[in-house]
Design an enzyme around this catalytic site. Structure first.
Site, PDB file in Angstrom:
ATOM      1  N   PRO A 180      -1.155  13.274  10.499  1.00  0.00           N
ATOM      2  CA  PRO A 180      -0.498  14.503  10.029  1.00  0.00           C
ATOM      3  C   PRO A 180      -1.337  15.727  10.369  1.00  0.00           C
ATOM      4  CG  PRO A 180      -0.771  12.892   8.235  1.00  0.00           C
ATOM      5  CD  PRO A 180      -1.531  12.372   9.408  1.00  0.00           C
ATOM      6  N   GLY A 181      -0.661  16.847  10.582  1.00  0.00           N
ATOM      7  CA  GLY A 181      -1.392  18.094  10.847  1.00  0.00           C
ATOM      8  C   GLY A 181      -1.087  18.654  12.219  1.00  0.00           C
ATOM      9  N   VAL A 182      -1.810  19.701  12.564  1.00  0.00           N
ATOM     10  CA  VAL A 182      -1.604  20.373  13.855  1.00  0.00           C
ATOM     11  C   VAL A 182      -2.227  19.515  14.961  1.00  0.00           C
ATOM     12  CG1 VAL A 182      -2.068  22.489  15.157  1.00  0.00           C
ATOM     13  CG2 VAL A 182      -1.857  22.583  12.659  1.00  0.00           C
ATOM     14  N   ASP A 216     -19.194  11.382   9.740  1.00  0.00           N
ATOM     15  CA  ASP A 216     -19.793  10.461  10.710  1.00  0.00           C
ATOM     16  C   ASP A 216     -18.684   9.958  11.645  1.00  0.00           C
ATOM     17  OD1 ASP A 216     -21.713   8.943  11.935  1.00  0.00           O
ATOM     18  OD2 ASP A 216     -21.771   7.372  10.408  1.00  0.00           O
TER      19      ASP A 216
HETATM   20  N1  LIG Z   1     -11.027  13.024  10.030  1.00  0.00           N
HETATM   21  C1  LIG Z   1      -9.761  13.467   9.996  1.00  0.00           C
HETATM   22  N2  LIG Z   1      -8.989  13.280   8.885  1.00  0.00           N
HETATM   23  C2  LIG Z   1      -7.698  13.702   8.856  1.00  0.00           C
HETATM   24  N3  LIG Z   1      -7.071  14.300   9.862  1.00  0.00           N
HETATM   25  C3  LIG Z   1      -7.771  14.508  10.997  1.00  0.00           C
HETATM   26  C4  LIG Z   1      -9.143  14.107  11.122  1.00  0.00           C
HETATM   27  N4  LIG Z   1      -9.563  14.434  12.348  1.00  0.00           N
HETATM   28  C5  LIG Z   1      -8.507  15.024  12.955  1.00  0.00           C
HETATM   29  N5  LIG Z   1      -7.419  15.078  12.155  1.00  0.00           N
HETATM   30  C6  LIG Z   1      -6.083  15.648  12.469  1.00  0.00           C
HETATM   31  O1  LIG Z   1      -5.926  15.684  13.870  1.00  0.00           O
HETATM   32  C7  LIG Z   1      -5.835  17.043  14.323  1.00  0.00           C
HETATM   33  C8  LIG Z   1      -6.580  17.198  15.616  1.00  0.00           C
HETATM   34  O2  LIG Z   1      -7.917  16.755  15.451  1.00  0.00           O
HETATM   35  P1  LIG Z   1      -9.151  17.545  16.090  1.00  0.00           P
HETATM   36  O3  LIG Z   1      -9.206  18.896  15.487  1.00  0.00           O
HETATM   37  O4  LIG Z   1     -10.345  16.702  15.977  1.00  0.00           O
HETATM   38  O5  LIG Z   1      -8.646  17.611  17.587  1.00  0.00           O
HETATM   39  P2  LIG Z   1      -9.003  18.642  18.731  1.00  0.00           P
HETATM   40  O6  LIG Z   1      -8.196  18.250  19.877  1.00  0.00           O
HETATM   41  O7  LIG Z   1     -10.479  18.645  18.909  1.00  0.00           O
HETATM   42  O8  LIG Z   1      -8.513  20.026  18.087  1.00  0.00           O
HETATM   43  P3  LIG Z   1      -8.744  21.487  18.704  1.00  0.00           P
HETATM   44  O9  LIG Z   1      -7.546  21.773  19.509  1.00  0.00           O
HETATM   45  O10 LIG Z   1      -8.831  22.356  17.461  1.00  0.00           O
HETATM   46  O11 LIG Z   1     -10.029  21.446  19.471  1.00  0.00           O
HETATM   47  C9  LIG Z   1      -6.429  17.878  13.187  1.00  0.00           C
HETATM   48  O12 LIG Z   1      -5.899  19.171  13.172  1.00  0.00           O
HETATM   49  C10 LIG Z   1      -5.995  17.083  11.974  1.00  0.00           C
HETATM   50  O13 LIG Z   1      -4.673  17.378  11.614  1.00  0.00           O
END
Ligand SMILES: Nc1ncnc2c1ncn2[C@@H]1O[C@H](COP(=O)(O)OP(=O)(O)OP(=O)(O)O)[C@@H](O)[C@H]1O
Length: 564
Positions: free
Chosen positions: A316-318, A371
């Site tokens: 869930p989430g962006v 971690d």
């Molecule tokens: N440990 C976690 N627990 C819950 N949800 C998570 C977790 N890690 C990531 N998410 C979900 O996955 C989404 C994307 O993760 P993350 O921010 O690590 O990816 P990214 O591709 O590095 O993002 P960005 O585009 O900001 O660099 C987060 O916005 C969140 O909704």
């Protein structure tokens, strides 16, 4: 020349022994580093200890390759696995030695052989611990001649070394807290026993005494942090008894403790007794055996898959621009795979992402950075992957997966504890919770800064809220050392600005990270200095001077008053 299973098994076990010896030496040094207040050495020893395992696996794998090549002789390796198992029968670190064997074997041979005939996917030790738990790791102190006398003996026995600033005062305060707690929990304060783990736990600038109070029908865990003042004198800082507070001290966003042990299985089982909600994976990692933590995690995951039938689906989430993130709703972790093409404004490549995740793993995570466990070639049953997620995989991570029969193999995978993304949490939190979360988000930023971490991307969606309502960062692809950045004031006229890639303008940070005024105002009310470039420069200067700021893993109101 042919080589016998005996020789092969022994040479892998020798490799393990070298690793464990080095691990022990680095761990044993913790006491002296603490007493000398050598915080720079504390940081480098922690990093080296994390790093050393892979180095030793690499060296042993090369030796194996030199002797038998990479073409697998089935008969030889089936027998080697059997012989190795026999060698571990009474071995005090048997479970770690199994993991080491797996690491070496998996480095040399093909994934097709990663099964129980050749490696220890399942442990053969299961509930058979080769060391009697009771003897190994803790001392007993029956309270027979008054609590003060017993507490004094606890300190004498554990051997912290060094002198106390005001030992009598510490013992009195401990005794008072103990009686307070005894009244709350209805303990008869004179009819009990105190069990204490024989070795202190060292981390950052503290030593912790860990134990439990045993009554006729129950037991109550406790932790006593001991600190050292600028004159090198020790003092007791708190008495921590509530299990949620203990859980935070041992939390997944903290660095690993340094604690001496000959029998990690016994130590971890004692800890499990104190904190039943923690998994073996978390506990092994917390005391520095992070590879064992990984092994235990994978076993838990396989067992969990067998017991459940829900489907892996997008978290869930962006959605991220760097990672494809998914989860199994019934299992409290998320899985992250680097996308084939990094989206948007990301001006770095795949290797930078990997390096930054590894950098955070080795760094002091100060309770604010989750971690990560990094896996290579993980096999997942295809039938447990939702159709939508499989589509997403094909579109975003095709280069990192392959399908073999009814299995999907992910070539590189990061695993993290699942939290509630802060942006989602704020949507349903009440006013009080929003206040607390924005305050804790500000603290998280400050504590990361103090540990020389600049998170880069500070958007709310990159932080999560834990079960204990702590705000923790989890997206590391833009992480940098604070000391590598250049914090600047915004010039009066925009056209005067010449931007360098590492420039940061704190005045704009809150606006970018928290565009919603209702949240931003709450943040700035509690932490106005976050938009002051002078504050950032000051923190940077302190780090450059080698000052390691105190970040306590417990609330300030638990700290004892110091009387001289
Ligand atoms: N440990 C976690 N627990 C819950 N949800 C998570 C977790 N890690 C990531 N998410 C979900 O996955 C989404 C994307 O993760 P993350 O921010 O690590 O990816 P990214 O591709 O590095 O993002 P960005 O585009 O900001 O660099 C987060 O916005 C969140 O909704």
């Amino acid at each position: 020349m042919t080589i016998s299973p005996e020789t092969l098994a022994k040479s892998i076990l020798d490799g393990f022994h070298s690793h464990y010896r080095r691990f022990q030496v680095l761990t044993q040094g913790a006491r002296e580093r603490f007493l000398k207040r050598d915080w720079t050495a504390v940081v480098s020893a922690a990093s080296e200890r994390i790093h050393y395992y892979d180095h030793q696996v690499g060296t042993t794998a090369k030796k194996v390759e030199r002797r038998v090549g990479t073409e697998l002789d089935e008969g030889l390796w089936l027998a080697t696995r059997q012989r190795y198992q026999q060698l571990l029968k009474f071995h005090p670190q048997a479970e770690l030695a199994e993991t080491f064997y797996n690491s070496v074997f998996c480095r040399v041979f093909d994934r097709a052989y990663f099964n129980n005939d050749y490696i220890f996917v399942e442990t053969v030790l299961a509930n058979h611990i080769p060391v009697p738990v009771e003897n190994e790791c803790h001392s007993y102190f029956p309270v027979v001649d008054g609590l003060e006398g017993t507490l004094t003996r606890v300190f004498e026995d554990i051997g912290l070394g060094g002198e106390f600033e005001n030992f009598e005062n510490d013992i009195e305060q401990l005794r008072d807290k103990f009686f307070e707690r005894a009244t709350e929990t209805d303990i008869e304060a004179h009819n009990l026993r105190i069990d204490v783990l024989k070795s202190p736990f060292y981390r950052n600038k503290a030593a912790y005494i860990v134990g439990r109070v045993v009554t006729e029908n129950n037991h109550y865990p406790f932790i006593v942090p001991v600190l050292i003042n600028s004159q090198g004198k020790l003092y007791v800082d708190a008495f921590i008894t509530r299990s949620d507070r203990m859980a935070t001290i041992f939390g997944f966003a903290r660095s690993y403790f340094m604690v001496e042990t000959e029998a990690p299985s016994a130590l971890v089982r004692f800890l499990k007794d104190l904190m039943p909600h923690k998994t073996l994976a978390e506990l092994y990692s917390s005391v520095g055996f992070h590879k064992q933590g990984k092994t235990e995690f994978y076993r838990e995951f396989l067992h969990h898959l067998r017991r459940t039938d829900d489907q892996l689906s997008a978290a869930p989430g962006v959605k991220g621009m760097v990672m494809t993130v998914f989860t199994l709703p019934s299992f409290p972790y998320v899985f992250k795979v680097i996308k084939d093409r990094l989206g948007g404004t990301k001006e770095f490549g795949r290797q930078t992402v990997i390096d930054r995740y590894r950098m955070v793993k080795r760094h002091d995570r100060v309770g604010r950075m989750a971690d990560t466990l990094e896996f290579v070639d993980v096999a997942l049953p295809l039938k447990r992957i939702s159709a939508d997620l499989l589509d997403e995989f094909k579109q975003t991570i095709a280069n990192s997966i392959s399908i073999e029969g009814d299995t999907l193999v992910i070539h590189q995978l990061f695993v993290e504890r699942r939290m509630t993304p802060l942006n989602l949490y704020l949507e349903y939190a009440n006013d009080e919770e929003v206040d607390a979360a924005m305050d804790d988000y500000g603290r998280a930023l400050k504590e990361m800064m103090a540990a020389n971490i600049f998170p880069g991307d500070m958007l709310l969606k990159n932080f999560g809220v834990t079960r204990h309502k702590r705000v923790v960062f989890y997206d590391y692809d833009e992480v940098r050392y604070l000391t590598d950045m250049s914090f600047r004031r915004l010039p009066e006229n925009d056209w005067e600005v010449s931007y360098a890639p590492d420039d940061v303008f704190p005045q704009q940070l809150a606006q970018f990270a928290v565009p919603q005024a209702k949240y931003r105002n709450k943040l700035l009310k509690r932490h106005p200095e976050l938009i002051d470039s002078a504050y950032w420069c000051r923190v940077q200067k302190n780090i450059r001077k080698g000052e390691l700021t105190d970040v306590f893993p417990y609330d300030a109101d638990l700290r004892f008053t110091r009387r001289f």
